[in-house]
Design an enzyme around this catalytic site. Structure first.
Site, short mmCIF file in Angstrom:
data_model
loop_
_atom_site.label_atom_id
_atom_site.label_comp_id
_atom_site.label_asym_id
_atom_site.label_seq_id
_atom_site.Cartn_x
_atom_site.Cartn_y
_atom_site.Cartn_z
CG ASP A 267 -5.10 3.99 -1.46
OD1 ASP A 267 -4.06 4.61 -1.16
OD2 ASP A 267 -5.06 2.86 -1.97
CB CYS B 74 -3.23 6.91 0.70
SG CYS B 74 -1.78 7.05 -0.34
CB CYS C 265 2.08 0.75 1.67
SG CYS C 265 1.12 0.79 0.14
CG HIS D 73 -1.86 -1.00 -2.25
ND1 HIS D 73 -2.00 0.36 -2.11
CD2 HIS D 73 -2.43 -1.32 -3.45
CE1 HIS D 73 -2.60 0.86 -3.18
NE2 HIS D 73 -2.88 -0.14 -4.01
N1 DGL Z 1 -1.86 2.67 -0.52
C1 DGL Z 1 -0.97 3.75 -0.74
C2 DGL Z 1 -0.08 4.02 0.43
O1 DGL Z 1 -0.47 3.64 1.53
C3 DGL Z 1 -0.63 3.89 -2.12
C4 DGL Z 1 0.60 3.74 -2.73
C5 DGL Z 1 0.74 4.11 -4.18
O2 DGL Z 1 -0.23 4.47 -4.84
O3 DGL Z 1 1.88 4.06 -4.62
O4 DGL Z 1 0.94 4.64 0.36
#
Ligand code: DGL
Length: 266
Positions: free
Chosen positions: A11, A74, A186, A188
């Site tokens: 990620d 990600c 996402c 996160h």
């Molecule tokens: N965790 C990522 C996603 O699922 C990262 C987002 C990022 O770095 O902006 O898109």
């Protein structure tokens, strides 16, 4: 490829740790090699070209670490660079993205109107809505970019007044009116799942990709007869492209105090 080889996961930063954590919870015998591309974080507003290059380099690195599978933990890289990752993996490792398992899950749920929140890149690609339409025309899918959430989470701002008010501000958006399910598009966002759940007060079902993806990883490893059957002697390994205290703390939060963390420039 052997059962005892590790699972590679990457990620832009800490988000993929939510997927990595679920994978190790569901499959305790598996060893993971995690790469957080902290040098290039956030991926959400980088060009597609840049994300393809980062993803290819990381995939090659994970293959050098003898990973049997490469999980793009990600959504942004899954949306923009899955093809490139697949090409790098060829017959060397199994490539997985986080979007397809979530789309399949959503299409078998009882949703009529699903909302998707994600980075600008993921939302602009429209990948979720397009794939959902392909599988189930009866579902209305609507996406909203929520770009402040990744930097907010990376800075450790969650479960507090500031994060709750930013989250409420985004979720109040008309685009998400009358949804019955919400995809956390996402990796996160599982870190703020409780706050999102609280906002909806139980009226909307939250789809957490980390859990769904870990189940898909297990199913795929079983299909390829690559699920590890014995506890590995080697510990999990974490790599970052730029050392940050916040990455180390987040990895410790999920995997305990003694993590092996190394900085590598690719
Ligand atoms: N965790 C990522 C996603 O699922 C990262 C987002 C990022 O770095 O902006 O898109």
């Amino acid at each position: 490829m052997k059962k005892t080889n590790p699972i590679g996961i990457f990620d832009s930063g800490i988000g993929g740790l939510t997927v990595a954590h679920q994978i190790t919870k569901l499959m305790p015998n598996e060893r993971i090699v995690y790469f957080g591309d902290t040098q290039h974080l956030p991926y959400g507003d980088k060009s597609a070209e840049a994300i393809k290059v980062y993803s290819k380099n990381i995939t090659k690195f994970l293959i050098e670490q003898e990973c049997k599978m490469v999980v793009i933990a990600c959504n942004t890289a899954s949306a923009l660079a899955y093809k490139e990752v697949k090409e790098c993996c060829k017959n060397l490792a199994i490539p997985l993205n986080v979007i397809d398992p979530v789309v399949n899950y959503t299409c078998t749920s009882n949703t009529k109107k699903v909302g998707i929140i994600g980075t600008k890149n993921t939302v602009t690609s429209n990948v979720y809505a397009l794939k959902i339409k392909e599988l189930n025309k009866g579902i209305n899918a609507t996406s909203l970019a929520t770009p402040l959430l990744v930097p907010m989470i990376e800075e450790g701002f969650y479960k507090n007044k500031i994060s709750s008010s930013i989250i409420a501000n985004y979720l109040d958006n008309n685009r998400l009116n009358n949804i019955d399910h919400l995809i956390l598009g996402c990796t996160h966002y599982p870190l703020i799942e409780d706050e999102i759940r609280q906002y909806y007060g139980g009226l909307v079902t939250i789809i957490n990709s980390a859990k769904i993806v870990s189940q898909f990883v297990k199913k795929t490893l079983l299909e390829f007869n690559l699920l590890s059957t014995e506890l590995s002697e080697n510990p999990h390994q974490f790599f970052v492209s730029d050392y940050t205290v916040s990455f180390e703390q987040s990895a410790q939060y999920f995997f305990g105090e003694r993590i092996n963390l190394v900085e590598v420039k690719l």
